[in-house]
Motif scaffolding. Sequence first.
Motif, PDB file in Angstrom:
ATOM      1  N   ILE A 229      -0.593   6.639  -4.428  1.00 44.61           N
ATOM      2  CA  ILE A 229      -0.630   7.885  -5.046  1.00 44.61           C
ATOM      3  C   ILE A 229       0.250   8.119  -5.915  1.00 44.61           C
ATOM      4  O   ILE A 229       1.378   7.648  -5.716  1.00 44.61           O
ATOM      5  CB  ILE A 229      -0.626   8.905  -3.802  1.00 44.61           C
ATOM      6  CG1 ILE A 229      -1.835   8.793  -2.909  1.00 44.61           C
ATOM      7  CG2 ILE A 229      -0.661  10.258  -4.375  1.00 44.61           C
ATOM      8  CD1 ILE A 229      -1.707   9.636  -1.556  1.00 44.61           C
TER       9      ILE A 229
ATOM     10  N   THR B  93      -4.122   0.945  -2.727  1.00 44.16           N
ATOM     11  CA  THR B  93      -4.042   1.901  -3.854  1.00 44.16           C
ATOM     12  C   THR B  93      -2.579   2.671  -3.817  1.00 44.16           C
ATOM     13  O   THR B  93      -1.958   2.306  -2.448  1.00 44.16           O
ATOM     14  CB  THR B  93      -5.119   3.095  -3.830  1.00 44.16           C
ATOM     15  OG1 THR B  93      -5.094   3.802  -2.631  1.00 44.16           O
ATOM     16  CG2 THR B  93      -6.420   2.584  -3.879  1.00 44.16           C
TER      17      THR B  93
ATOM     18  N   GLY C 277       7.966  -3.695  -2.054  1.00 45.02           N
ATOM     19  CA  GLY C 277       9.245  -2.692  -1.627  1.00 45.02           C
ATOM     20  C   GLY C 277      10.332  -3.023  -1.955  1.00 45.02           C
ATOM     21  O   GLY C 277      11.261  -3.681  -1.247  1.00 45.02           O
TER      22      GLY C 277
ATOM     23  N   GLU D 203       3.077   0.579   3.341  1.00 47.27           N
ATOM     24  CA  GLU D 203       2.036   0.793   4.355  1.00 47.27           C
ATOM     25  C   GLU D 203       0.502   1.258   3.567  1.00 47.27           C
ATOM     26  O   GLU D 203      -0.458   0.769   3.980  1.00 47.27           O
ATOM     27  CB  GLU D 203       2.765   1.666   5.283  1.00 47.27           C
ATOM     28  CG  GLU D 203       1.538   2.054   6.491  1.00 47.27           C
ATOM     29  CD  GLU D 203       2.130   2.819   7.627  1.00 47.27           C
ATOM     30  OE1 GLU D 203       3.445   3.068   7.760  1.00 47.27           O
ATOM     31  OE2 GLU D 203       1.294   3.413   8.196  1.00 47.27           O
ATOM     32  N   HIS D 204       0.911   2.150   2.870  1.00 51.80           N
ATOM     33  CA  HIS D 204      -0.279   2.815   1.885  1.00 51.80           C
ATOM     34  C   HIS D 204      -1.170   1.757   1.189  1.00 51.80           C
ATOM     35  O   HIS D 204      -2.032   1.763   1.107  1.00 51.80           O
ATOM     36  CB  HIS D 204       0.206   3.903   1.225  1.00 51.80           C
ATOM     37  CG  HIS D 204      -0.987   4.815   0.323  1.00 51.80           C
ATOM     38  ND1 HIS D 204      -1.604   4.384  -0.665  1.00 51.80           N
ATOM     39  CD2 HIS D 204      -1.365   6.022   0.939  1.00 51.80           C
ATOM     40  CE1 HIS D 204      -2.466   5.417  -0.952  1.00 51.80           C
ATOM     41  NE2 HIS D 204      -2.248   6.295   0.141  1.00 51.80           N
TER      42      HIS D 204
ATOM     43  N   ALA E 187       6.159  -0.703   8.006  1.00 52.02           N
ATOM     44  CA  ALA E 187       4.852  -0.679   7.641  1.00 52.02           C
ATOM     45  C   ALA E 187       3.768  -1.140   8.190  1.00 52.02           C
ATOM     46  O   ALA E 187       2.794  -0.708   8.638  1.00 52.02           O
ATOM     47  CB  ALA E 187       4.769  -1.242   5.873  1.00 52.02           C
TER      48      ALA E 187
ATOM     49  N   ILE F  48       8.479   0.292  -4.696  1.00 53.49           N
ATOM     50  CA  ILE F  48       8.014   1.355  -3.682  1.00 53.49           C
ATOM     51  C   ILE F  48       8.544   1.551  -2.475  1.00 53.49           C
ATOM     52  O   ILE F  48       9.347   0.359  -2.020  1.00 53.49           O
ATOM     53  CB  ILE F  48       6.462   1.340  -3.563  1.00 53.49           C
ATOM     54  CG1 ILE F  48       6.038  -0.020  -2.926  1.00 53.49           C
ATOM     55  CG2 ILE F  48       5.686   1.399  -4.811  1.00 53.49           C
ATOM     56  CD1 ILE F  48       4.495  -0.309  -2.487  1.00 53.49           C
ATOM     57  N   GLY F  49       8.645   2.448  -1.733  1.00 53.74           N
ATOM     58  CA  GLY F  49       9.127   2.314  -0.478  1.00 53.74           C
ATOM     59  C   GLY F  49       8.379   1.936   0.756  1.00 53.74           C
ATOM     60  O   GLY F  49       7.208   1.539   0.195  1.00 53.74           O
ATOM     61  N   THR F  50       8.818   1.855   1.670  1.00 53.13           N
ATOM     62  CA  THR F  50       8.115   1.463   3.080  1.00 53.13           C
ATOM     63  C   THR F  50       6.828   2.120   3.182  1.00 53.13           C
ATOM     64  O   THR F  50       6.156   1.477   3.726  1.00 53.13           O
ATOM     65  CB  THR F  50       9.106   1.186   4.291  1.00 53.13           C
ATOM     66  OG1 THR F  50      10.127   0.305   3.891  1.00 53.13           O
ATOM     67  CG2 THR F  50       8.473   0.485   5.584  1.00 53.13           C
ATOM     68  N   SER F  51       6.918   3.485   3.153  1.00 52.64           N
ATOM     69  CA  SER F  51       5.757   4.332   3.499  1.00 52.64           C
ATOM     70  C   SER F  51       4.666   4.012   2.362  1.00 52.64           C
ATOM     71  O   SER F  51       3.368   3.660   2.671  1.00 52.64           O
ATOM     72  CB  SER F  51       5.867   5.723   3.488  1.00 52.64           C
ATOM     73  OG  SER F  51       6.873   6.078   4.441  1.00 52.64           O
ATOM     74  N   GLU F  52       4.926   3.757   1.250  1.00 51.60           N
ATOM     75  CA  GLU F  52       4.024   3.224   0.113  1.00 51.60           C
ATOM     76  C   GLU F  52       3.511   1.835   0.380  1.00 51.60           C
ATOM     77  O   GLU F  52       2.486   1.434   0.159  1.00 51.60           O
ATOM     78  CB  GLU F  52       4.662   3.506  -0.957  1.00 51.60           C
ATOM     79  CG  GLU F  52       5.022   4.880  -1.641  1.00 51.60           C
ATOM     80  CD  GLU F  52       5.397   5.200  -2.909  1.00 51.60           C
ATOM     81  OE1 GLU F  52       4.987   6.069  -3.738  1.00 51.60           O
ATOM     82  OE2 GLU F  52       6.579   4.381  -3.247  1.00 51.60           O
TER      83      GLU F  52
END
Lengths: 201, 468
Positions: free
Chosen positions: B161, B159, B129, B152-153, B42, B146-150
């Motif tokens: 999504i 926030t 994560g 990073e988000h 991330a 959450i996953g790693t992409s999240e």
Amino acid sequence: MEKFKTLSGVAAPLEIMNIDTDMIIPKQYLKTIARTGLGKGLFSELRYDDDGNDVPDFVLNQPAYKNAKILVAGDNFGCGSSREHAPWALKDFGIRCIISTSFADIFYNNCFKNSVLPIQLPQEDVDKLMDDANRGANAIVSIDLEAQEIRGPDGGVIHFDIDPFRKHCLLNGLDDIGLTLEEADSIDSFEKTASAERPWL
Amino acid sequence: MAGPRTLYDKIWSDHLVREDEDGSALIYIDRHLIHEVTSPQAFEGLRMAGRKVRCPEKTLAVVDHNIPTLDRSQGISDPESALQIETLAKNCADFGVEYFDESDERQGVVHVIGPEQGFTLPGTTIVCGDSHTATHGAFGALAMGIGTSEVEHVLATQTLIGRKEKNMRIVVDGELPDGVGAKDIILSIIGEIGTAGGTGKVIEYAGSAIRSLSMEGRMTVCNMSIEGGARAGMIAPDETTYEYFRGRPRAPQGAEFDSAVEYWKTLCTDDGAEFESEIRLDASKLPPIVTWGTSPENVVSILGQVPDPTKIADEARRRAMQRALAYMDLAPGTNMVDVEIDRAFIGSCTNGRIEDMRAAAAIVAGKKVSDRVNALVVPGSGLVKAQAEAEGLDKIFTTAGFEWREPGCSMCLAMNDDKLKPGERCASTSNRNFEGRQGYRGRTHLVSPAMAAAAAIAGHFVDIRDWN
């Protein structure tokens, strides 16, 4: 993110319920700081024996399925941990689509961030595709995301549902962080209101 | 929004940045916990895109998954683990995120330290994560893995999504029998709803048995929501919750604490609010639970037997059971009290808190670990360890023959050297009995801290209700 529009390839059958993320990618592979190179660890405890040799019976070791792009799996695929290493490993191996009757929430979400398409279908459709997948090298299945259709080796078509926003992101390879950053004004104004209402945060 | 609302409805709507007509939403995240395993990629993503961490002050990092639990003064011998931990330290320094490293007394399992520091608070949205983030829901927070992409988000935008999930309520009323506790409640629930029973739902745990639990016990219950398929589980805050936070380092203090409590008091499900599904359990009828298989839904009473696959009509389920029993090397009909163990593990984000240490120590006091068993106690954090040592619990454990270790995730997921050897059978207070979870070909039985302690002494599972 890589775009996902259509996919055509061998579908491999993996008729096990509750395939968890420890099974998809065991913990020893989680020490990496990269997103790539995890394909070698995919299903490693099923795929390799104690000496690290291929287990010939395991589906992805069979010649017909070595290049599988699609996995047809039992109920509740991807349960367990949040490790995004699971879709990273699948994708690195070459699998871009998983079909099951149900998926665990976090895994399902993680797939879409990596251009891997999880398709949820009713039992009878999964049963049909599982039969197709059992045909070995003849198990060529095609997926058209735009049309939301799966075409089996007999030409039969199965429709699937998908969240419109996720479909849009996959088709166009969109980076959702970039999209959210465009909403910075809304986030700023939320923060102002929230810190007035809950100043202790 | 008109009409009666659930606890989840309220926290959700208090955090909406935007919600579209089709239900897709942007929700604000108040608290973000990070650790070494799911964050490096991330931060790498942020660097590649030239992005910053939007709110470093709402982010807290700790090392836990990978860290050795033996003497750390010599450094970390495994080069991959060492690199992952160095990477977290560097990322935190570069992006201005506070980090509890391995020498910090506050270091520990991420889901133990968040509440301990008052970083976790009622009414907040919390992500990490890690799928056991649901733990923080015990305080009336909306907490999700959450996953790693999240990750990073959230780092970039503060926030997430998502879309609103369905409301599910699990009501546990009645008085728990002696020897039966929070772990037995949640294992019974998972046995009832199944490992996918909460998929797409947020679970609210309610009822007199839940209310009577301490915060530690409530965390144990919420922690395993994900084993029932739910990304989040929560319990409405009450006096027990408010008292827990009084004086915590990052909790509001003084007049601000009082105004926070006023808000926290509004965090409850209104009378008449609707749940998409509801399950009821009678606490007074619950026995101590032990798992027999390789899914957390494979539960049985300590007085029960290993089930018989030939009696299962559904083919997929029968095959799953046969596979599990072969893996676990258990014959149908075996009494659970006759199952011998080789290892015992007391710790993890499920059962690594002070109350868990006390419950296990009470069983162990004055006894010896069975000759056939290697037993490990891993406190959930440096502060839990210090508290346990102040109470003399470490001496009780070591005198009995348990190993007393440094805090971390340890043998819950076996990323460090703490792992089962092939074929070894473990009584574990952790949360997953998946194939290979605690080590390649290792066999895990999930139990409460008291049950694990008793099994370590006896060398086999025992009914804790008869312990003396």
